[in-house]
Design a protein around this motif. Structure first.
Motif, short mmCIF file in Angstrom:
data_model
loop_
_atom_site.label_atom_id
_atom_site.label_comp_id
_atom_site.label_asym_id
_atom_site.label_seq_id
_atom_site.Cartn_x
_atom_site.Cartn_y
_atom_site.Cartn_z
N VAL B 37 0.88 -1.17 0.00
CA VAL B 37 0.00 0.00 0.00
C VAL B 37 0.91 1.22 0.00
N GLN B 39 1.43 5.72 -0.08
CA GLN B 39 0.84 7.00 0.31
C GLN B 39 1.74 8.12 -0.21
N LYS B 43 -1.02 12.91 0.89
CA LYS B 43 -2.22 12.32 0.26
C LYS B 43 -2.72 11.12 1.04
N GLY B 44 -3.76 10.50 0.49
CA GLY B 44 -4.37 9.36 1.14
C GLY B 44 -3.69 8.04 0.79
N LEU B 45 -4.28 6.97 1.28
CA LEU B 45 -3.73 5.63 1.07
C LEU B 45 -4.19 5.06 -0.27
N TRP B 47 -4.01 1.27 -2.29
CA TRP B 47 -3.58 -0.12 -2.42
C TRP B 47 -2.83 -0.28 -3.74
N ASP B 62 -4.63 -0.46 -11.35
CA ASP B 62 -4.44 -0.23 -12.78
C ASP B 62 -3.20 0.62 -13.09
N TYR B 95 4.16 0.93 2.04
CA TYR B 95 3.96 0.08 3.21
C TYR B 95 3.74 -1.37 2.77
N PHE B 104 -6.13 -5.26 6.08
CA PHE B 104 -4.70 -5.03 6.36
C PHE B 104 -4.54 -4.93 7.88
N TRP B 107 0.93 -3.59 9.62
CA TRP B 107 1.62 -2.75 8.65
C TRP B 107 3.08 -2.57 9.07
N GLY B 108 3.95 -2.40 8.10
CA GLY B 108 5.32 -2.01 8.39
C GLY B 108 5.37 -0.51 8.63
N GLN B 109 6.59 -0.01 8.83
CA GLN B 109 6.76 1.41 9.10
C GLN B 109 6.87 2.24 7.83
#
Lengths: 107, 117
Positions: B37, B39, B43-45, B47, B62, B95, B104, B107-109
Protein backbone atom coordinates in the motif's frame (compact mmCIF):
# COMPACT_ATOMS: atom_id res chain seq x y z
CA UNK A 1 -13.38 -0.57 -9.70
CA UNK A 2 -15.31 0.29 -6.56
CA UNK A 3 -14.95 3.94 -5.52
CA UNK A 4 -15.09 4.92 -1.86
CA UNK A 5 -16.15 8.44 -0.86
CA UNK A 6 -15.66 9.75 2.64
CA UNK A 7 -17.23 12.81 4.21
CA UNK A 8 -16.36 15.21 5.58
CA UNK A 9 -12.74 15.53 4.48
CA UNK A 10 -11.96 17.56 7.59
CA UNK A 11 -13.80 17.71 10.88
CA UNK A 12 -13.15 20.09 13.77
CA UNK A 13 -14.26 18.81 17.16
CA UNK A 14 -13.60 19.14 20.87
CA UNK A 15 -12.66 16.57 23.46
CA UNK A 16 -15.82 14.82 24.59
CA UNK A 17 -17.71 15.41 21.33
CA UNK A 18 -19.54 12.64 19.50
CA UNK A 19 -18.04 12.35 16.02
CA UNK A 20 -19.46 10.60 12.96
CA UNK A 21 -17.66 9.95 9.67
CA UNK A 22 -19.45 8.64 6.60
CA UNK A 23 -18.14 6.37 3.85
CA UNK A 24 -20.09 5.59 0.68
CA UNK A 25 -19.30 2.86 -1.85
CA UNK A 26 -20.04 3.21 -5.57
CA UNK A 27 -21.69 -0.23 -5.49
CA UNK A 28 -22.78 -2.65 -2.82
CA UNK A 29 -19.94 -4.15 -0.80
CA UNK A 30 -22.15 -5.99 1.70
CA UNK A 31 -20.31 -5.56 5.02
CA UNK A 32 -16.80 -5.84 3.62
CA UNK A 33 -15.58 -2.56 5.02
CA UNK A 34 -12.74 -1.67 7.37
CA UNK A 35 -11.76 1.54 9.15
CA UNK A 36 -8.20 2.64 9.92
CA UNK A 37 -6.68 5.43 12.01
CA UNK A 38 -3.46 7.10 10.94
CA UNK A 39 -1.35 9.60 12.84
CA UNK A 40 1.31 11.78 11.17
CA UNK A 41 4.43 9.85 10.23
CA UNK A 42 2.95 6.53 11.35
CA UNK A 43 1.47 3.50 9.62
CA UNK A 44 -2.31 3.10 9.65
CA UNK A 45 -3.88 1.11 12.46
CA UNK A 46 -6.88 -1.17 12.00
CA UNK A 47 -9.89 -0.11 14.08
CA UNK A 48 -12.93 -1.90 12.70
CA UNK A 49 -13.54 -4.68 10.19
CA UNK A 50 -16.61 -6.23 8.61
CA UNK A 51 -18.29 -2.85 9.05
CA UNK A 52 -18.92 -3.17 12.78
CA UNK A 53 -16.45 -5.59 14.38
CA UNK A 54 -14.03 -3.91 16.76
CA UNK A 55 -10.40 -4.95 16.41
CA UNK A 56 -8.87 -6.35 19.58
CA UNK A 57 -7.42 -3.62 21.80
CA UNK A 58 -9.37 -0.77 20.21
CA UNK A 59 -11.34 1.33 22.73
CA UNK A 60 -15.09 0.75 22.83
CA UNK A 61 -15.78 4.43 22.10
CA UNK A 62 -15.16 3.50 18.46
CA UNK A 63 -18.02 1.84 16.62
CA UNK A 64 -18.95 1.13 13.04
CA UNK A 65 -22.24 0.52 11.29
CA UNK A 66 -23.78 0.14 7.87
CA UNK A 67 -24.01 -2.28 4.98
CA UNK A 68 -24.40 -2.19 1.24
CA UNK A 69 -23.17 1.24 0.16
CA UNK A 70 -23.37 3.44 3.25
CA UNK A 71 -21.24 3.15 6.35
CA UNK A 72 -20.39 5.21 9.41
CA UNK A 73 -17.60 5.35 11.96
CA UNK A 74 -18.61 6.88 15.27
CA UNK A 75 -16.42 8.01 18.14
CA UNK A 76 -18.77 8.35 21.10
CA UNK A 77 -16.63 10.71 23.17
CA UNK A 78 -13.58 12.13 21.42
CA UNK A 79 -10.33 11.78 23.37
CA UNK A 80 -7.03 13.67 22.84
CA UNK A 81 -5.46 10.52 21.35
CA UNK A 82 -8.17 10.36 18.67
CA UNK A 83 -7.07 13.42 16.70
CA UNK A 84 -5.89 11.73 13.53
CA UNK A 85 -6.92 10.88 9.98
CA UNK A 86 -9.41 8.08 9.42
CA UNK A 87 -9.77 5.95 6.27
CA UNK A 88 -12.38 3.47 5.15
CA UNK A 89 -11.40 0.56 2.89
CA UNK A 90 -13.50 -1.91 0.95
CA UNK A 91 -12.48 -5.53 0.51
CA UNK A 92 -15.41 -6.78 -1.53
CA UNK A 93 -13.09 -7.38 -4.47
CA UNK A 94 -9.43 -8.30 -4.92
CA UNK A 95 -8.91 -4.72 -6.06
CA UNK A 96 -8.95 -2.93 -2.72
CA UNK A 97 -9.81 0.75 -2.46
CA UNK A 98 -9.61 3.33 0.28
CA UNK A 99 -11.68 6.40 0.92
CA UNK A 100 -9.96 9.76 0.65
CA UNK A 101 -9.66 10.16 4.41
CA UNK A 102 -11.19 12.32 7.13
CA UNK A 103 -8.90 14.45 9.25
CA UNK A 104 -10.22 15.01 12.77
CA UNK A 105 -8.79 18.27 14.11
CA UNK A 106 -8.94 20.01 17.43
CA UNK A 107 -11.59 22.73 17.50
CA UNK B 1 5.02 -10.16 17.91
CA UNK B 2 4.22 -9.50 14.27
CA UNK B 3 6.86 -7.35 12.60
CA UNK B 4 7.09 -6.10 9.03
CA UNK B 5 10.21 -4.17 8.06
CA UNK B 6 10.47 -2.54 4.64
CA UNK B 7 13.70 -1.56 2.92
CA UNK B 8 14.97 -0.55 -0.49
CA UNK B 9 13.45 2.89 -0.86
CA UNK B 10 15.41 5.88 -2.10
CA UNK B 11 15.82 8.47 -4.82
CA UNK B 12 15.52 7.26 -8.41
CA UNK B 13 15.28 9.06 -11.74
CA UNK B 14 12.14 8.91 -13.87
CA UNK B 15 12.20 5.76 -15.96
CA UNK B 16 14.41 3.98 -13.43
CA UNK B 17 13.85 0.87 -11.34
CA UNK B 18 13.82 0.00 -7.67
CA UNK B 19 13.15 -3.17 -5.69
CA UNK B 20 11.49 -2.94 -2.32
CA UNK B 21 11.74 -5.69 0.28
CA UNK B 22 9.69 -6.49 3.35
CA UNK B 23 11.04 -8.81 6.04
CA UNK B 24 8.31 -10.51 8.03
CA UNK B 25 8.57 -12.12 11.46
CA UNK B 26 6.38 -13.19 14.35
CA UNK B 27 3.84 -15.12 12.29
CA UNK B 28 3.64 -17.91 9.73
CA UNK B 29 4.37 -15.85 6.63
CA UNK B 30 3.40 -18.58 4.17
CA UNK B 31 -0.17 -18.66 5.56
CA UNK B 32 -1.13 -15.11 4.63
CA UNK B 33 -1.86 -13.02 1.59
CA UNK B 34 0.39 -9.96 1.59
CA UNK B 35 0.04 -6.49 0.08
CA UNK B 36 1.80 -3.27 -0.74
CA UNK B 37 0.00 0.00 0.00
CA UNK B 38 1.41 3.44 -0.78
CA UNK B 39 0.84 7.00 0.31
CA UNK B 40 2.00 9.98 -1.71
CA UNK B 41 3.21 12.96 0.34
CA UNK B 42 0.25 14.66 1.99
CA UNK B 43 -2.22 12.32 0.26
CA UNK B 44 -4.37 9.36 1.14
CA UNK B 45 -3.73 5.63 1.07
CA UNK B 46 -3.64 3.67 -2.19
CA UNK B 47 -3.58 -0.12 -2.42
CA UNK B 48 -0.89 -1.19 -4.91
CA UNK B 49 -0.78 -4.99 -5.11
CA UNK B 50 -1.77 -8.28 -3.44
CA UNK B 51 -0.17 -11.71 -3.59
CA UNK B 52 -1.60 -15.04 -2.49
CA UNK B 53 0.11 -17.30 0.01
CA UNK B 54 1.83 -19.44 -2.64
CA UNK B 55 2.32 -16.61 -5.13
CA UNK B 56 -0.14 -18.14 -7.60
CA UNK B 57 -2.45 -15.12 -7.66
CA UNK B 58 -1.43 -11.49 -7.94
CA UNK B 59 -3.53 -8.36 -8.32
CA UNK B 60 -2.51 -4.79 -9.09
CA UNK B 61 -4.01 -1.32 -9.16
CA UNK B 62 -4.44 -0.23 -12.78
CA UNK B 63 -1.84 2.56 -12.53
CA UNK B 64 1.04 0.12 -11.92
CA UNK B 65 0.01 -2.84 -14.10
CA UNK B 66 2.81 -3.81 -16.46
CA UNK B 67 5.38 -1.78 -14.48
CA UNK B 68 5.35 -3.25 -10.96
CA UNK B 69 5.69 -6.90 -9.95
CA UNK B 70 4.86 -8.28 -6.53
CA UNK B 71 6.58 -11.47 -5.41
CA UNK B 72 7.44 -13.39 -2.28
CA UNK B 73 9.93 -15.92 -0.94
CA UNK B 74 8.28 -17.96 1.78
CA UNK B 75 11.56 -19.65 2.69
CA UNK B 76 12.98 -16.21 3.52
CA UNK B 77 9.77 -14.77 4.98
CA UNK B 78 10.08 -11.93 2.55
CA UNK B 79 7.83 -9.88 0.28
CA UNK B 80 9.09 -7.87 -2.67
CA UNK B 81 7.95 -5.16 -5.06
CA UNK B 82 9.91 -4.71 -8.27
CA UNK B 83 9.16 -1.27 -9.65
CA UNK B 84 10.16 -0.45 -13.24
CA UNK B 85 9.55 2.56 -15.49
CA UNK B 86 9.07 4.73 -12.44
CA UNK B 87 7.21 8.02 -12.75
CA UNK B 88 7.05 11.11 -10.58
CA UNK B 89 3.54 10.08 -9.51
CA UNK B 90 4.98 6.90 -7.97
CA UNK B 91 6.67 9.03 -5.31
CA UNK B 92 5.26 7.80 -2.00
CA UNK B 93 5.85 5.96 1.23
CA UNK B 94 5.38 2.27 0.45
CA UNK B 95 3.96 0.08 3.21
CA UNK B 96 4.05 -3.68 3.40
CA UNK B 97 0.89 -5.08 5.00
CA UNK B 98 -0.33 -8.47 6.13
CA UNK B 99 -3.76 -9.40 4.81
CA UNK B 100 -6.20 -11.21 7.08
CA UNK B 101 -9.60 -11.98 5.55
CA UNK B 102 -9.15 -9.06 3.15
CA UNK B 103 -8.13 -6.60 5.86
CA UNK B 104 -4.70 -5.03 6.36
CA UNK B 105 -4.22 -6.05 9.97
CA UNK B 106 -0.50 -5.37 10.38
CA UNK B 107 1.62 -2.75 8.65
CA UNK B 108 5.32 -2.01 8.39
CA UNK B 109 6.76 1.41 9.10
CA UNK B 110 7.08 2.23 5.41
CA UNK B 111 9.91 3.09 3.03
CA UNK B 112 10.05 6.30 1.00
CA UNK B 113 10.45 6.18 -2.75
CA UNK B 114 11.21 9.47 -4.48
CA UNK B 115 11.15 9.66 -8.26
CA UNK B 116 12.86 12.81 -9.42
CA UNK B 117 15.59 14.02 -11.74
Amino acid sequence: DIQMTQSPSTLSASVGDRVTITCRASQSISSWLAWYQQKPGKAPKLLIYKASSLESGVPSRFSGSGSGTEFTLTISSLQPDDFATYYCQQYNSYSRTFGGGTKVEIK
Amino acid sequence: EVQLVESGGGLVQPGGSLRLSCAASGFTFSSYWMSWVRQAPGKGLEWVANIKQDGSEKYYVDSVKGRFTISRDNAKNSLYLQMNSLRAEDTAVYYCARVWNGIFDYWGQGTLVTVSS
